[in-house]
Design a protein around this motif. Structure first.
Motif, short mmCIF file in Angstrom:
data_model
loop_
_atom_site.label_atom_id
_atom_site.label_comp_id
_atom_site.label_asym_id
_atom_site.label_seq_id
_atom_site.Cartn_x
_atom_site.Cartn_y
_atom_site.Cartn_z
N TYR A 151 0.84 -1.19 0.00
CA TYR A 151 0.00 0.00 0.00
C TYR A 151 0.88 1.25 0.00
O TYR A 151 2.09 1.19 0.24
CB TYR A 151 -0.95 0.01 1.21
N ALA A 152 0.24 2.38 -0.28
CA ALA A 152 0.89 3.69 -0.17
C ALA A 152 0.27 4.44 0.99
O ALA A 152 -0.84 4.10 1.44
CB ALA A 152 0.74 4.48 -1.47
N GLY A 153 0.95 5.47 1.48
CA GLY A 153 0.40 6.24 2.59
C GLY A 153 0.86 7.68 2.55
O GLY A 153 1.89 8.01 1.95
N TYR A 154 0.06 8.54 3.18
CA TYR A 154 0.42 9.96 3.29
C TYR A 154 -0.14 10.51 4.59
O TYR A 154 -1.04 9.93 5.20
CB TYR A 154 -0.10 10.77 2.10
N TYR A 155 0.39 11.67 5.02
CA TYR A 155 -0.03 12.29 6.27
C TYR A 155 -1.10 13.35 6.01
O TYR A 155 -0.97 14.17 5.10
CB TYR A 155 1.16 12.92 6.99
N ASN A 156 -2.13 13.30 6.83
CA ASN A 156 -3.25 14.24 6.71
C ASN A 156 -3.41 14.99 8.03
O ASN A 156 -3.82 14.41 9.04
CB ASN A 156 -4.53 13.48 6.37
N TYR A 157 -3.05 16.30 8.02
CA TYR A 157 -3.25 17.15 9.19
C TYR A 157 -4.17 18.31 8.81
O TYR A 157 -4.02 18.91 7.74
CB TYR A 157 -1.91 17.66 9.72
N PHE A 158 -5.11 18.61 9.68
CA PHE A 158 -6.21 19.51 9.32
C PHE A 158 -5.78 20.96 9.15
O PHE A 158 -6.43 21.73 8.45
CB PHE A 158 -7.32 19.43 10.38
N ASP A 159 -4.66 21.35 9.81
CA ASP A 159 -4.23 22.74 9.70
C ASP A 159 -3.29 22.99 8.51
O ASP A 159 -2.85 24.11 8.29
CB ASP A 159 -3.56 23.21 10.99
N THR A 160 -2.97 21.95 7.75
CA THR A 160 -2.15 22.09 6.54
C THR A 160 -2.83 21.38 5.37
O THR A 160 -2.30 20.41 4.83
CB THR A 160 -0.74 21.52 6.76
N PRO A 161 -4.01 21.85 4.96
CA PRO A 161 -4.78 21.14 3.93
C PRO A 161 -4.05 21.06 2.59
O PRO A 161 -4.16 20.04 1.88
CB PRO A 161 -6.07 21.95 3.83
N GLU A 162 -3.32 22.11 2.22
CA GLU A 162 -2.63 22.09 0.92
C GLU A 162 -1.51 21.06 0.93
O GLU A 162 -1.34 20.30 -0.04
CB GLU A 162 -2.07 23.47 0.61
N LEU A 163 -0.75 21.00 2.03
CA LEU A 163 0.31 20.02 2.16
C LEU A 163 -0.25 18.60 2.14
O LEU A 163 0.30 17.71 1.47
CB LEU A 163 1.07 20.28 3.46
N SER A 164 -1.35 18.39 2.86
CA SER A 164 -1.98 17.08 2.89
C SER A 164 -2.50 16.68 1.51
O SER A 164 -2.36 15.52 1.10
CB SER A 164 -3.13 17.07 3.90
N GLU A 165 -3.08 17.61 0.79
CA GLU A 165 -3.63 17.31 -0.53
C GLU A 165 -2.52 16.94 -1.51
O GLU A 165 -2.69 16.03 -2.34
CB GLU A 165 -4.44 18.49 -1.06
N LYS A 166 -1.39 17.63 -1.44
CA LYS A 166 -0.27 17.26 -2.31
C LYS A 166 0.21 15.85 -2.00
O LYS A 166 0.53 15.08 -2.91
CB LYS A 166 0.87 18.26 -2.13
N GLY A 167 0.25 15.49 -0.73
CA GLY A 167 0.62 14.14 -0.34
C GLY A 167 -0.38 13.12 -0.85
O GLY A 167 0.01 12.05 -1.32
N ARG A 168 -1.67 13.45 -0.76
CA ARG A 168 -2.70 12.53 -1.26
C ARG A 168 -2.54 12.29 -2.74
O ARG A 168 -2.61 11.14 -3.21
CB ARG A 168 -4.09 13.09 -0.96
N GLN A 169 -2.31 13.34 -3.50
CA GLN A 169 -2.14 13.20 -4.95
C GLN A 169 -0.92 12.36 -5.28
O GLN A 169 -0.96 11.53 -6.21
CB GLN A 169 -2.04 14.58 -5.59
N HIS A 231 8.56 5.32 -10.85
CA HIS A 231 8.39 5.91 -12.19
C HIS A 231 7.09 6.71 -12.27
O HIS A 231 7.07 7.83 -12.79
CB HIS A 231 8.40 4.82 -13.25
N ASN A 232 6.01 6.15 -11.72
CA ASN A 232 4.73 6.85 -11.72
C ASN A 232 4.85 8.20 -11.01
O ASN A 232 4.29 9.21 -11.46
CB ASN A 232 3.67 6.01 -11.00
N LEU A 233 5.59 8.21 -9.89
CA LEU A 233 5.73 9.46 -9.13
C LEU A 233 6.54 10.48 -9.91
O LEU A 233 6.20 11.67 -9.92
CB LEU A 233 6.40 9.17 -7.79
N LEU A 234 7.60 10.04 -10.57
CA LEU A 234 8.39 10.98 -11.37
C LEU A 234 7.56 11.58 -12.49
O LEU A 234 7.68 12.77 -12.80
CB LEU A 234 9.63 10.28 -11.94
N VAL A 235 6.71 10.78 -13.10
CA VAL A 235 5.83 11.30 -14.15
C VAL A 235 4.81 12.28 -13.55
O VAL A 235 4.56 13.35 -14.11
CB VAL A 235 5.11 10.14 -14.88
#
Length: 332
Positions: A151-169, A231-235
């Protein structure tokens, strides 16, 4: 495109440079092997970190093979690739811990400039590598005792929505069928980084994790899956051109439950990683050292087994399962 200066070395556009970064603490010493691929065109700096746990071989082998195929002349940006973050653990075949000081590198970030060898390794990784990046990916796998569902994972914190969204993408772009949300808390401001990828988040740098591989074995299918994800991430980040091979609609798991052993002895699992389970299902049982059954282990929630201990030894309080919450109605 300007040259990239790293560790007092000047790397020209369209070239790569490999080096060993020394880490010394008293009589203890080690190195961190790093390759820098500086693209011919402008773009972001991506840090790829493998081998924070030295017994997790699929990421380490994948990083080495990925480095052999990465062409800096075709890059738009720069890749800083850490082949093995924890060389003492790797060479010593140690699960999670550095044999030089007994510390877990993935529990000590941001580390200390004047600490033990592991703390100094974390300090170097944080300041000299993570701090130089625009994006970071930390690649892990199941250790010797762990059966694991990739699986993949990312951090989601409510006070940094832009940072979290970039991680989600970034996590979605990797192409795994499951994406795990870590954190899901108001803020990280009053906490230390502790974990490698969370140290990047602490610094305001978008970051993701990969977990792919089981039992420490460098199985070819897991190595290939990690290389494809990189490779997917670099693209996705436009460092490379091409078409990613992705699962564009992964299942997002926002909550996990850990099941710990209440006894010391032998553990006999009756499920495997990746299985869907319902609350109350028997997942295995524990015996004492003589083989007398002490307790059944039951599923506390509905979900999927993300990873689990699959070798006989078990200590009281040790983790047996990590279960990602999935309602029965949503299970295939």
């Amino acid at each position: 495109m300007k040259s990239f200066v790293f560790q007092n070395q000047t790397i020209k556009p369209g070239t790569k440079r490999s080096m060993l970064l020394p880490v010394v603490a008293g009589t203890d010493s080690t190195v961190i092997p790093v390759s820098v691929f500086h693209g011919a065109k402008e773009g972001p700096v991506l840090g790829i970190i493998a081998g924070v746990h030295g017994y997790e071989y699929p990421p380490i082998v994948a990083a080495q093979q990925f480095a052999q195929t990465l062409d800096p002349a075709q890059l738009s940006g720069t890749v800083i690739l850490v082949h093995i973050a924890n060389v003492p653990s790797f060479l010593g075949r140690r699960i999670q811990y550095n044999p030089l000081d007994g510390k877990n590198l993935n529990r000590v970030f941001p580390g200390k400039a004047d600490g033990t060898i592991t703390e100094r390794m974390a300090w170097l990784l944080g300041n000299d590598i993570i701090g130089r990046c625009n994006y970071v990916i930390d690649v892990h796998a199941g250790d010797a005792q762990d059966d694991l569902r990739p699986y993949a994972g990312y951090y989601n914190y409510f006070d940094t929505p832009e940072l979290s969204e970039k991680g989600r993408q970034m996590a979605v772009a990797l192409g795994f069928p499951y994406v795990i949300q870590f954190g899901n808390e108001p803020s990280l401001k009053n906490e230390l980084g502790v974990y490698c990828s969370r140290e990047a988040i602490k610094r305001g740098i978008p970051a993701v994790d990969i977990e792919c591989g089981r039992f420490g074995m460098a199985e070819s299918e897991n190595v290939a899956q990690i290389k494809q994800a990189l490779h997917n991430l670099l693209v996705h980040l436009r460092l490379e051109t091409g078409q990613p091979l992705t699962n564009n609609q992964p299942y997002i798991i926002a909550q996990r439950t850990s099941v710990n052993s209440e006894h010391m002895g032998f553990f006999y699992p009756q499920v495997k990683a990746g299985e869907f389970i319902h609350k109350g299902r028997k997942l295995g049982y524990v015996t004492d050292l003589f083989g007398n059954r002490l307790a059944d282990v039951l599923a506390p929630v509905n979900g999927v087994v993300l990873y689990m201990s699959s070798t006989p030894p078990i200590s009281k309080g040790e983790s047996l399962f990590s279960i990602g919450h999935i309602p029965v109605a949503a299970q295939p």
